[in-house]
Each structure stands twice: as structure tokens, then as C-alpha cells.
Write a protein that holds these residues in place. Structure first.
Motif, PDB file in Angstrom:
ATOM      1  N   ARG A 229      36.690  36.504  43.764  1.00 51.69           N
ATOM      2  CA  ARG A 229      36.225  37.312  44.898  1.00 51.69           C
ATOM      3  C   ARG A 229      35.620  38.622  44.391  1.00 51.69           C
ATOM      4  NH1 ARG A 229      40.765  37.896  47.586  1.00 51.69           N
ATOM      5  NH2 ARG A 229      40.532  36.229  49.116  1.00 51.69           N
ATOM      6  N   ARG A 230      36.321  39.261  43.443  1.00 56.65           N
ATOM      7  CA  ARG A 230      35.812  40.528  42.890  1.00 56.65           C
ATOM      8  C   ARG A 230      34.494  40.313  42.157  1.00 56.65           C
ATOM      9  NH1 ARG A 230      41.158  41.415  41.438  1.00 56.65           N
ATOM     10  NH2 ARG A 230      40.714  40.703  39.326  1.00 56.65           N
ATOM     11  N   CYS A 231      34.438  39.221  41.412  1.00 57.34           N
ATOM     12  CA  CYS A 231      33.246  38.949  40.614  1.00 57.34           C
ATOM     13  C   CYS A 231      32.040  38.696  41.520  1.00 57.34           C
ATOM     14  CB  CYS A 231      33.522  37.751  39.713  1.00 57.34           C
ATOM     15  SG  CYS A 231      32.247  37.481  38.525  1.00 57.34           S
ATOM     16  N   ALA A 232      32.259  37.955  42.600  1.00 55.68           N
ATOM     17  CA  ALA A 232      31.160  37.674  43.536  1.00 55.68           C
ATOM     18  C   ALA A 232      30.692  38.974  44.192  1.00 55.68           C
ATOM     19  CB  ALA A 232      31.620  36.680  44.592  1.00 55.68           C
ATOM     20  N   ALA A 233      31.645  39.823  44.534  1.00 54.38           N
ATOM     21  CA  ALA A 233      31.286  41.083  45.192  1.00 54.38           C
ATOM     22  C   ALA A 233      30.468  41.975  44.261  1.00 54.38           C
ATOM     23  CB  ALA A 233      32.556  41.799  45.653  1.00 54.38           C
TER      24      ALA A 233
END
Ligand SMILES: [Zn+2]
Length: 567
Positions: free
Chosen positions: A122-126
Motif C-alpha cells: 500500500r505504501r509503495c503504491a502510494a
């Protein structure tokens, strides 16, 4: 271990004619003199107290009364008396470029739970709002029931774009609903040859996990990596390798673009690891002659002083954890399923013979006992057809060897390349492999000592980015059979297969050098050899085994040049 050491002794002695013991004092002062305990890994496994380097080569190994003629005003002096000096570490199986590229993307390695993995994605996509795909690698198989993550979980954290994540071992991939739709994978899509689309047992719907060749249904849709991305990946990877004392490595699955990347880096004077590339080959409809022709051209075009594309790579099966390794007898939890070899025996035989005849070293991924036996059979056939030619063919990973095949490595001159880090009874073994094999067969998981005792050449590799590339992690596990982070003093997971420290060091120095056809130039500290050295903060022979992974690499030297120095 005795027989093993004797054999390597003979090899090293034969390979090093010309690298004499007398100092070369005729060429002026040394560039660098290191004093301290020097474990030379020469044929006698001798110790010295000083080593001197000039013009990239070792010119003196001996007592710390270094001849005056080697000491000049510009000679750098290093005191390693609190630690030790070793030949630079060599990794016999690593994925440098792809591992380095992954470091720049979303990495999930070593995360233990599905919640941690989802969070990280999730963090990486954001952080990449404009990337058309969210991609990365490194999910650990034991983090999910049956090593089988679901598209639903991935949809929850990447709902707006296609997402694709390779497993840590590279043999499974995880797609979200958008990625599956782009690849047109539905309930009606058949499993491709040598691959599996995991499905809901009730509805038949694809669940999001794709095994082996089924991975390419999605991965072929991903944007190609550019030369710049590959070059940046190599730079990241070689820095990391140098930081862990690695000076040579076998690139375990090279495409032409990888060969180009290594050669370009070396031509620019930027390659700080010596690399032997194994070019990934697969028989296709154009025929063996054309294949041999094509890679024969690459062998010349992409050869540079520090990059030698002299090997080929064949995948003969998958992995036990996802039940894709080829076994002699069925898995205990899959009915009559025993896994299938990737290449049918006749195809493997003809490919092996053709490559052997054309002068290639062959490096084969074989994990299950059937894949290993078929590969040994193919090497035996090539030898019958083409004669003995010192090819040093290698089988890598070697997770489950039928005991009847253990003596064949020595007999056929086949190198056994293990990843000793994996031999620690972790969740991959106890949770995913042993239950599928049962007790009797599980005895023969990673039988490193048994193979070494036959006198076969055994080399070490990391398979990074599958797992840590730190040779000191692997050396510790080879002698303890416990994960590096475990409480010291626990009994070894498989005491019969533990090796001693000199053997473990040899796996990552002289034996891996032999595998890479460079034991006359590297792999030990001897006069005349290239000055590839690592200086450690402590002497491994004085350190409690459970602390080896904490020993600091102080300096890494390649061809006399310092490529890494600790703060
Ligand atoms: Zn590999």
C-alpha cells in the motif's frame, strides 16, 4: 571432510602453476601492504601474517617482516591484526542485475506476515501514483496459507491499477484482478505447460497466484526495463555485494540485455565485481544449431576483462514449496502428483550435449531428486558423446538428492552448488517442504556434507535476491544449521550435514573460483594471483559460530583497488 580437502588441494595445486611462493620483489615498492592474520585458502590452507599488492596483483605472502624493497614512500600500510584477511568472497549463483533492479522497486523480502506485506505494498503504491503498474518482488511463501496469496488482498491495497509481485523464490507470482483481466486469465484459461494457475477449488476461479510458466501470462505485459534501469540495478547490486566482501559472482540467468549491461559497465571501468554470466537458454522452434550460433556470438561480443559469458543456464524444475519440483516419488499431499521436469529427458539430453560440444559450461537449476537425476544423466550422456573436457558443469540448489546419486557428482566431475543459508530448518523446510516429503526423504534435504565427503567440488551461492547475499550469513549456517538470527547454541537442524569452518570458507572462495574457471587467478591469496581480498573485523576462527554473521567487513579489494571501506 578430509577427502574433500585433499581433492581441492590437488585442484588448486594443478590450477596455480606459475603462481609461485617466492615474493616478486623485482618490480619496485608495493601499492599496499596488509598485516594481520591472513587465511590464504591455498592448497595447504596455510596462514600468513602479511600480504603485499602491486599493480593489482599479489606480490608477497608471508611473515610480517616484509622485504624492504616492497616498502616505498607511497606504499599504503593497513593493520588488520584485530581481524583477518581472506580471499575475496565468490558467489556461485546470484541474480545481480534483477536483484538490484528490485531494490529500486517495491521489495517485500523478509516480511513475515500477510498484513506486513499488504501494508508495504500500500505504501509503495502510494509513493508511485503515476506508475502504470505497481510491481515488485519478494513475498515469502510461508506468509500465506499453502503459499497461495489471493487477488482479493492485493485488490484491497491496489484497487486502481494492475499489480504484480513475484515471490521471493521467483517461482510464483501474485496478480490482482486488474492484472488478471489484462492477461485475460479466467476460469476457462487452461494451465500452460509447466505452469499452474491456482484456482478456488469450489468455483474454479483463478485466485491470483500463478506458478512457474503461468507467471509469464502476466509478466510479459509489464513494460520492459530500460538499459538505464538495468545499469542502475547493477550499480546498486554490486555496491551491496562489495559491502559484504564479494569480489566475484556467477550471474545465474542472463538475458542478452544483462550481458550488454555487464559489458558496458566494465568498458566504462565501473564493474567492481568479476562476473561469469550463465546465459539462460531454452530450446525453441528455431533449432539447437541456431541457438548455439546466437549465444556463441554473444560470448565474444560481450566478453570484457571482468565479464566472461562462458556458461549457460537451464531450468529443469520448479520448487518443492509450490509442488513444482520434479520428484522420483509423489508429494504426500497431492495424490499421484510428483511434479514434472521442465525439459523432457530427451530434450534435456540433446540440449546438454549440443552445448557441451560447443564448449559451454552448463549450470542447471534442479531441486527435486528426479530433476537432479535427469541432469546427472544428461551430463553423463554428454561426456559419453563428446568425451571428457573439464567443462565443470554445475547443478545448483540441490534441495533433495536421492542418496544413490550422491557419488555421481564426483564421478562425473559435476560441481554441486548449494545455498547453505537455506539449510537451517526454517518455515520453508518444516512448514512447506518436509510435510510434502515425509521423514525418510527429508533426511536428504541439502546434503552438503554428504556430497563434500565424496570428494566432489562443492561451491556456495546465495541465489540473491531470493535470500541474503551475505557470505558470512551462509558460512555461519553451513557450520551451525541454524538461522543466523536464532539464539546461539541450539542444536543443528541436520547435524549429519554440518560442515567445518575451513570447508564453509572454501565454498565461497577457492571452490566457487574453480566453478567459475578462475582458480588460477583468484580464490586464494598466493603470489601472482589477482589482489581480490576482504578484510574482516574479527578472525572467524576465534568467533563463536553464532556470531559470524555479525562480523564486520572492513574493506573489500578487487584487483588491488578498494571498492568498499567501512565507515
Ligand atoms: Zn537462481
Amino acid at each position: 571432510m578430509r577427502a574433500f580437502i585433499l581433492v581441492v588441494t590437488a585442484l588448486a595445486a594443478a590450477g596455480c602453476a606459475g603462481a609461485g611462493d617466492s615474493p616478486r620483489t623485482d618490480g619496485g615498492p608495493a601499492d599496499l601492504i596488509v598485516t594481520g592474520p591472513v587465511y590464504t585458502v591455498d592448497a595447504a590452507r596455510s596462514w600468513a601474517s602479511a600480504v603485499a599488492v602491486r599493480d593489482g596483483r599479489i606480490v608477497y605472502v608471508g611473515s610480517d617482516s616484509v622485504p624492504d624493497s616492497l616498502i616505498g614512500a607511497a606504499t599504503e600500510r593497513l593493520d588488520a591484526s584485530g581481524g583477518m584477511v581472506l580471499p575475496g568472497f565468490q558467489d556461485g549463483h546470484i541474480h545481480l542485475i534483477s536483484g538490484g533492479v528490485e531494490l529500486g522497486e517495491c521489495t517485500l523480502f523478509t516480511l513475515e506476515t500477510s498484513a506486513e506485506i499488504a501494508d508495504s505494498i500500500r505504501r509503495c503504491a502510494a509513493a508511485r501514483p503515476d506508475a502504470p503498474w505497481v510491481r515488485g518482488a519478494g513475498w515469502e511463501l510461508p506468509a500465506f496459507p499453502s503459499a497461495n496469496p489471493s487477488k482479493t488482498l492485493l485488490d484491497r491495497v491496489v484497487p486502481d491499477r494492475p499489480a504484480w509481485f513475484e515471490a521471493a523464490d521467483g517461482h510464483s507470482g501474485w496478480a490482482n484482478t486488474r492484472a488478471l483481466a489484462l492477461a485475460r486469465i479466467t476460469r476457462d484459461t487452461p494451465d500452460p505447460a509447466d505452469g499452474r494457475i491456482e484456482r478456488d477449488p469450489r468455483t474454479g476461479e483463478p485466485t491470483g497466484t500463478l506458478r512457474e510458466s503461468a507467471m509469464s501470462l502476466v509478466s510479459e505485459l509489464l513494460p520492459e526495463r530500460t538499459d538505464a534501469e538495468l545499469g542502475a540495478g547493477l550499480r546498486r547490486a554490486q555496491q551491496l555485494a562489495n559491502r559484504h566482501g564479494i569480489t566475484s559472482a556467477m550471474e545465474a540467468a542472463a538475458s542478452e540485455s544483462y550481458l550488454h549491461t555487464y559489458a558496458a559497465a566494465d568498458r566504462a571501468g565501473e564493474l567492481t565485481v568479476r562476473v561469469v554470466s550463465a546465459i539462460e537458454v531454452e530450446p525453441d522452434s528455431s533449432g539447437l544449431d541456431r541457438l548455439v550460433d546466437r549465444i556463441g556470438r554473444w560470448r565474444i561480443e560481450y566478453a570484457t576483462p571482468r565479464h566472461r559469458p562462458i556458461a549457460t543456464k537451464i531450468f529443469e524444475d520448479g520448487v518443492i514449496e509450490s509442488r513444482t519440483a520434479a520428484l522420483l516419488a509423489p508429494y504426500l499431499d497431492r495424490g499421484s502428483h510428483a511434479g514434472e521436469p521442465i525439459l523432457a529427458p530427451a530434450t534435456l539430453d540433446s540440449l546438454t550435449s549440443a552445448l557441451d560440444r560447443a564448449g559451454w559450461q552448463i549450470h542447471v537449476h534442479a531441486i527435486g531428486d528426479r530433476a537432479i537425476r535427469l541432469t546427472l544423466d544428461a551430463f553423463e550422456g554428454a561426456r559419453r558423446a563428446n568425451g571428457r573436457r573439464g567443462a565443470r558443469h554445475t547443478i545448483t540448489h540441490l534441495q533433495l538428492i536421492d542418496p544413490a546419486d550422491i557419488p555421481r557428482f564426483r564421478a562425473l566431475g559435476v560441481i554441486a552448488n548449494f545455498e547453505p543459508l537455506w539449510a537451517n530448518g526454517d518455515e520453508y523446510i518444516t512448514g512447506l517442504a518436509e510435510p510434502a516429503l515425509g521423514r525418510g526423504r527429508s533426511r536428504w534435504i541439502y546434503p552438503i556434507a554428504s556430497v563434500a565427503k565424496t570428494g566432489a567440488v562443492v561451491s556456495g551461492g546465495s541465489d540473491w535476491s531470493v535470500s541474503s547475499l551475505a557470505p558470512l550469513d551462509a558460512i555461519q549456517v553451513a557450520i551451525t544449521h541454524r538461522a543466523p538470527s536464532e539464539r546461539p547454541g541450539l542444536p543443528p537442524w541436520r547435524p549429519e550435514e554440518v560442515v567445518d569452518l575451513p570447508t564453509a570458507i572454501a565454498l565461497y572462495t577457492i571452490n566457487a573460483a574453480y566453478q567459475q574457471h578462475q582458480e588460477d587467478e583468484t580464490g586464494s591469496i598466493e603470489v601472482g594471483k589477482l589482489a581480490d581480498l576482504v578484510i574482516l573485523g574479527r578472525n572467524l576462527f576465534d568467533v563463536p559460530p553464532g556470531e559470524i554473521h555479525q562480523v564486520k567487513v572492513l574493506r573489500t579489494i578487487v584487483g588491488g583497488t578498494t571498492v568498499y571501506q567501512a565507515e
